[in-house]
Scaffold this motif. Sequence first.
Motif, PDB file in Angstrom:
ATOM      1  N   GLN A   1      25.332  17.251   4.380  1.00 55.72           N
ATOM      2  CA  GLN A   1      24.914  18.540   4.934  1.00 55.72           C
ATOM      3  C   GLN A   1      24.933  18.514   6.463  1.00 55.72           C
TER       4      GLN A   1
ATOM      5  N   ARG B   1      27.450  20.810   8.812  1.00 55.34           N
ATOM      6  CA  ARG B   1      26.925  21.722   9.821  1.00 55.34           C
ATOM      7  C   ARG B   1      27.455  21.355  11.222  1.00 55.34           C
TER       8      ARG B   1
ATOM      9  N   ASN C   1      11.751  31.790  16.525  1.00 53.27           N
ATOM     10  CA  ASN C   1      12.648  30.765  15.984  1.00 53.27           C
ATOM     11  C   ASN C   1      12.432  29.411  16.645  1.00 53.27           C
TER      12      ASN C   1
ATOM     13  N   LEU D   1      18.099  20.124   5.259  1.00 48.22           N
ATOM     14  CA  LEU D   1      18.723  21.453   5.235  1.00 48.22           C
ATOM     15  C   LEU D   1      17.828  22.488   5.896  1.00 48.22           C
ATOM     16  N   ASP D   2      16.508  22.351   5.723  1.00 51.73           N
ATOM     17  CA  ASP D   2      15.585  23.274   6.380  1.00 51.73           C
ATOM     18  C   ASP D   2      15.714  23.175   7.898  1.00 51.73           C
TER      19      ASP D   2
ATOM     20  N   LEU E   1      18.410  22.158   9.568  1.00 49.23           N
ATOM     21  CA  LEU E   1      19.719  22.706   9.950  1.00 49.23           C
ATOM     22  C   LEU E   1      19.700  24.230   9.958  1.00 49.23           C
ATOM     23  N   ASN E   2      19.047  24.815   8.957  1.00 49.32           N
ATOM     24  CA  ASN E   2      18.964  26.276   8.912  1.00 49.32           C
ATOM     25  C   ASN E   2      18.136  26.817  10.072  1.00 49.32           C
ATOM     26  N   ALA E   3      17.060  26.154  10.386  1.00 42.20           N
ATOM     27  CA  ALA E   3      16.205  26.597  11.490  1.00 42.20           C
ATOM     28  C   ALA E   3      16.951  26.510  12.814  1.00 42.20           C
ATOM     29  N   GLU E   4      17.724  25.457  13.005  1.00 41.97           N
ATOM     30  CA  GLU E   4      18.507  25.319  14.229  1.00 41.97           C
ATOM     31  C   GLU E   4      19.577  26.417  14.331  1.00 41.97           C
ATOM     32  N   GLN E   5      20.220  26.745  13.204  1.00 43.94           N
ATOM     33  CA  GLN E   5      21.236  27.796  13.203  1.00 43.94           C
ATOM     34  C   GLN E   5      20.618  29.165  13.507  1.00 43.94           C
ATOM     35  N   GLU E   6      19.473  29.434  12.930  1.00 40.81           N
ATOM     36  CA  GLU E   6      18.794  30.704  13.198  1.00 40.81           C
ATOM     37  C   GLU E   6      18.382  30.806  14.661  1.00 40.81           C
TER      38      GLU E   6
ATOM     39  N   ASN F   1      21.559  31.528  16.595  1.00 38.15           N
ATOM     40  CA  ASN F   1      21.997  32.904  16.384  1.00 38.15           C
ATOM     41  C   ASN F   1      21.156  33.890  17.189  1.00 38.15           C
TER      42      ASN F   1
END
Length: 502
Positions: A190, A194, A377, A396-397, A399-404, A407
């Motif tokens: 993952q 990413r 964020n 994964l949590d 990675l998602n937080a970093e992407q948000e 963004n």
Amino acid sequence: MQTRDKTKTLRRGQWLAGLALGALTLAPPAAAETLQGALAKAYENNPTLAAARAGQRANDENVPIQKASGLPSVGAQADYQENLVVPGNSFTSPMRYASVGGQVAVPIYQGGAVRNGVKAAKFRVEAGQADLRATEASIFAQVVGAYMDVLRDQAIVQLNRKNVSVLTTNLQATSDRFEIGDLTRTDVAQSQARLALAEGDLRTAEAQLIASRELYARLVGEAPVDLQPPPQLPNLPASADEAVAIALNDNPDIEAADQLLNASRADIGVARASRMPKLSGTVSGSYNNFLNSISSQVVDAQNTTTSAAAGVTLTLPIFQGGRPSAQVRQAQARTSQAIETYVATERQVIAQTRGAYAAWKANQQIISATEQAVGANALSLEGVRAENSVGTRSILDILNAEQEYLNAQVQLVSAKRNSYVAAFSVLAAMGKAEARDLGIEGGALYDPEANYERVKGQIWDWADDPAPQQQTTSTRNVPAADASVPAGDNPLIGPIDRENGQ
């Protein structure tokens, strides 16, 4: 025309002072570039604007061209002839002769064609000057957009590079924890996926930055170097209705459409003149010399003669096959077209002004909301990292937080760019985005009225201008743009925390 121009200049004074003050409050280092400096360079060196000025100078010449139809014309002629065969029984025929003559023709009455033609040409000069204002504002709007695009894309590249750096660190930490059995291969995969996506996004952002820098160079004539924060735009309207009211009075497109309508009405008078009587006067004279070629045996032979004549000519059209009526109807139809074009232009300006105002206000709200999202964020990312360290959150949590978080930052940067460009578009729609309004520095402003005053009364046939020369510079020597980002903070994202990207 001069009085109207002076009135506009007085109205623009407060606008000039406003933006100039805004620029002074953000005085940059010596090697940096300001938005006002970029606008000044485009004003002096943009080929589209230079071409529009040349086109308006050509338009100015229609006035003296129309005036020439009502002025006297003077012509001269010279002739020399050898008679190769002379009839045998003609004792007075000369063997040769030379003659010179001249004529002055004075148009006295042309049915109103000259008067209306000059009037139409003057209206088209004023329309052309308004079109030149519109071109100037359009170029400035493009420069503002390109300037803000470079700042935005530099910020996005900077954010994506930071994201790649953070994801690289995450991957290394994940791999280390996998080696000691704390995480699974899925977690590593993952993180790898990413990171690969982030590197692809970075390449896309870098390509967009290069494109924006090339557009800037095309408009300004130079590569963007260390662009500074743009100044606050002065005198923005308090409401859309206020913006529309100013636009209806000052927008150059509306003024151009109005002047073209006036010109088309004058064209009807020109068409009607084709069926009116015309009166002109002429004065002519000639001198002939037979060069002593008449036989001396001829009694009272004269080897020189002179003549002079004066008269008037009245031309009265009786039947022209319907051409005059067709020309009048054609001019009337074109006037109807001009009327509807004026209405369409007015509608377009109203819609453009309201749309730009709405976009400006919307992006201000987007900025406020997105700033809250960025802060939230950032806190979320910090919390997810802390929770992962105690085992309650997965990789994964994180990675998602970093992407948000990324963004939200990109959206904030874009909203700031869009807000500024929309605000400038409001000024442009209002007719307040020209060189005099923006306090452009670096020399005297181009005044199209000066050329018109120079040529409008010109009647000398040899008063040519110097040979045309290229006025703007090529960008072939401007180095190709790259995706490097200047050191320091980007004005659209503020200080960057080197530890967590905030």
